[in-house]
Design a protein around this motif. Structure first.
Motif, short mmCIF file in Angstrom:
data_model
loop_
_atom_site.label_atom_id
_atom_site.label_comp_id
_atom_site.label_asym_id
_atom_site.label_seq_id
_atom_site.Cartn_x
_atom_site.Cartn_y
_atom_site.Cartn_z
N HIS A 44 0.83 -1.21 0.00
CA HIS A 44 0.00 0.00 0.00
C HIS A 44 0.87 1.26 0.00
CE1 HIS A 44 -1.27 2.91 3.23
NE2 HIS A 44 -2.26 3.13 2.40
N PHE A 45 1.87 1.30 0.90
CA PHE A 45 2.73 2.49 0.96
C PHE A 45 3.63 2.61 -0.26
CE2 PHE A 45 1.98 2.58 5.69
CZ PHE A 45 1.30 3.78 5.66
N ALA A 46 4.04 1.49 -0.84
CA ALA A 46 4.84 1.55 -2.07
C ALA A 46 4.02 2.20 -3.19
CB ALA A 46 5.30 0.16 -2.48
N LEU A 47 2.74 1.85 -3.27
CA LEU A 47 1.88 2.47 -4.29
C LEU A 47 1.71 3.97 -4.06
CD1 LEU A 47 -0.90 -0.24 -4.75
CD2 LEU A 47 0.98 0.32 -6.32
N LEU A 48 1.83 4.39 -2.80
CA LEU A 48 1.73 5.82 -2.46
C LEU A 48 3.10 6.50 -2.48
CD1 LEU A 48 -0.81 5.67 0.52
CD2 LEU A 48 -1.27 6.28 -1.88
N THR A 49 4.13 5.79 -2.89
CA THR A 49 5.54 6.24 -2.91
C THR A 49 6.01 6.76 -1.55
OG1 THR A 49 5.07 8.47 -3.78
CG2 THR A 49 5.49 6.71 -5.41
N GLU A 50 5.54 6.10 -0.51
CA GLU A 50 6.02 6.38 0.86
C GLU A 50 7.04 5.29 1.18
OE1 GLU A 50 5.43 8.88 2.95
OE2 GLU A 50 4.13 9.87 1.48
N TRP A 51 8.30 5.56 0.74
CA TRP A 51 9.31 4.51 0.73
C TRP A 51 9.80 4.11 2.11
CZ3 TRP A 51 8.38 2.06 -3.28
CH2 TRP A 51 8.04 2.72 -4.47
N THR A 52 9.90 5.06 3.04
CA THR A 52 10.33 4.67 4.39
C THR A 52 9.31 3.73 5.01
OG1 THR A 52 11.51 6.76 4.71
CG2 THR A 52 11.01 5.49 6.69
N ALA A 53 8.05 4.10 4.92
CA ALA A 53 6.99 3.27 5.49
C ALA A 53 6.96 1.89 4.83
CB ALA A 53 5.63 3.96 5.34
N ALA A 54 7.08 1.85 3.50
CA ALA A 54 7.08 0.56 2.78
C ALA A 54 8.26 -0.30 3.24
CB ALA A 54 7.13 0.79 1.28
N GLY A 86 17.19 1.42 7.40
CA GLY A 86 16.15 1.62 6.38
C GLY A 86 15.62 3.05 6.39
N THR A 87 15.49 3.61 7.58
CA THR A 87 15.01 5.00 7.70
C THR A 87 16.02 5.98 7.12
OG1 THR A 87 13.74 4.44 9.68
CG2 THR A 87 14.23 6.77 9.33
N VAL A 88 17.29 5.77 7.42
CA VAL A 88 18.33 6.67 6.90
C VAL A 88 18.36 6.63 5.37
CG1 VAL A 88 20.84 6.98 6.74
CG2 VAL A 88 19.76 6.63 8.97
N PHE A 89 18.27 5.44 4.79
CA PHE A 89 18.37 5.32 3.33
C PHE A 89 17.15 5.83 2.59
CE2 PHE A 89 21.74 2.00 4.10
CZ PHE A 89 22.76 2.77 3.57
N THR A 90 16.01 5.91 3.26
CA THR A 90 14.78 6.33 2.59
C THR A 90 14.22 7.63 3.17
OG1 THR A 90 13.42 5.02 4.10
CG2 THR A 90 14.14 3.95 2.03
N SER A 92 12.68 10.97 4.35
CA SER A 92 11.97 12.03 3.62
C SER A 92 11.29 13.02 4.56
CB SER A 92 10.94 11.41 2.66
OG SER A 92 9.96 10.71 3.40
N GLY A 93 11.76 13.12 5.78
CA GLY A 93 11.22 14.12 6.70
C GLY A 93 10.39 13.53 7.83
N LEU A 94 9.38 14.28 8.23
CA LEU A 94 8.56 13.93 9.39
C LEU A 94 7.93 12.54 9.27
CD1 LEU A 94 7.24 14.63 12.10
CD2 LEU A 94 5.41 15.77 10.80
N THR A 95 7.44 12.20 8.10
CA THR A 95 6.79 10.89 7.96
C THR A 95 7.80 9.76 8.18
OG1 THR A 95 7.03 10.95 5.55
CG2 THR A 95 4.91 11.70 6.48
N SER A 96 9.05 9.97 7.81
CA SER A 96 10.08 8.96 8.07
C SER A 96 10.34 8.82 9.57
CB SER A 96 11.38 9.32 7.35
OG SER A 96 11.21 9.24 5.95
N ILE A 97 10.36 9.94 10.27
CA ILE A 97 10.58 9.92 11.72
C ILE A 97 9.42 9.18 12.41
CG2 ILE A 97 10.72 11.37 13.80
CD1 ILE A 97 12.19 13.44 11.97
N VAL A 134 -2.45 9.85 8.73
CA VAL A 134 -3.20 11.09 8.52
C VAL A 134 -2.38 12.05 7.66
CG1 VAL A 134 -4.05 13.20 9.67
CG2 VAL A 134 -4.62 10.94 10.61
N ILE A 135 -1.10 12.18 7.98
CA ILE A 135 -0.22 13.10 7.25
C ILE A 135 -0.07 12.70 5.79
CG2 ILE A 135 2.16 13.97 7.05
CD1 ILE A 135 2.24 13.89 10.16
N VAL A 136 0.05 11.38 5.52
CA VAL A 136 0.24 10.95 4.13
C VAL A 136 -1.09 10.86 3.37
CG1 VAL A 136 2.40 9.75 4.65
CG2 VAL A 136 0.26 8.44 4.52
#
Length: 168
Positions: A44-54, A86-90, A92-97, A134-136
């Motif tokens: 789901h997150f990959a489809l939304l291009t949320e790479w850290t979450a994926a 994984g977080t460091v490599f992907t 993208s800001g607050l959503t990664s944190i 919520v943020i994404v």
């Protein structure tokens, strides 16, 4: 069908596994359901291009599976490290944190031998995921976060408060 709609369908399927997971007293069934759910949510997150979450949800699926077979609590340090990497490599800001924080809480929960603590850490981690979702802008993900928390509280009550001496 748009990628957004497909992502919402995948996370909706994950909801079925999430809702069921905390009704299981059996740790293997609980962690197996969470592993399947994590893979669906990762897609789901990959489809939304949320790479850290994926990325972190794929790691989470592996973590849940490892929690079934490995009882050594020291393995959690490997998963803490891989989650941070994984977080460091992907990043993208607050959503990664937020996704990293939630994943670290779920890691602690996965390797906790205390069932009560495990369940509460999962609830707190899921709350952090809820803020992330919520943020994404993923409404179905937010809904499953709420349903997961409600199911977890019901399962906790049913297993630890209402009838703590019954074995299922």
């Amino acid at each position: 069908m748009s990628l957004f709609v497909a992502s919402q369908i995948l996370v909706g399927l994950a909801a079925l596994f999430d809702i069921a997971s905390f009704q299981f007293k059996n740790r293997t069934l609980l962690l197996s359901a969470l592993s399947i759910s994590a893979l669906l949510i990762a897609a789901h997150f990959a489809l939304l291009t949320e790479w850290t979450a994926a990325c972190l949800l794929v790691i989470g699926a592996c973590r849940y599976l490892a929690g079934i077979f490995i009882s050594n609590p020291k393995i959690k340090w490997l998963f803490y490290f891989v989650t941070l990497l994984g977080t460091v490599f992907t990043f993208s800001g607050l959503t990664s944190i937020l996704s990293c924080t939630a994943s670290l809480l779920h890691t602690k929960a996965s390797f906790s031998s205390n069932d009560k603590l495990m369940r509460w850490l999962m609830v707190i981690g899921t709350g952090v995921w809820g803020v992330h979702d919520v943020i994404v802008g993923s409404p179905v993900a937010v809904l499953i976060d709420v349903l997961f928390i409600a199911s977890s509280v019901i399962g906790y009550y049913r297993i630890h408060i209402k009838s703590p001496y019954l074995e299922n």
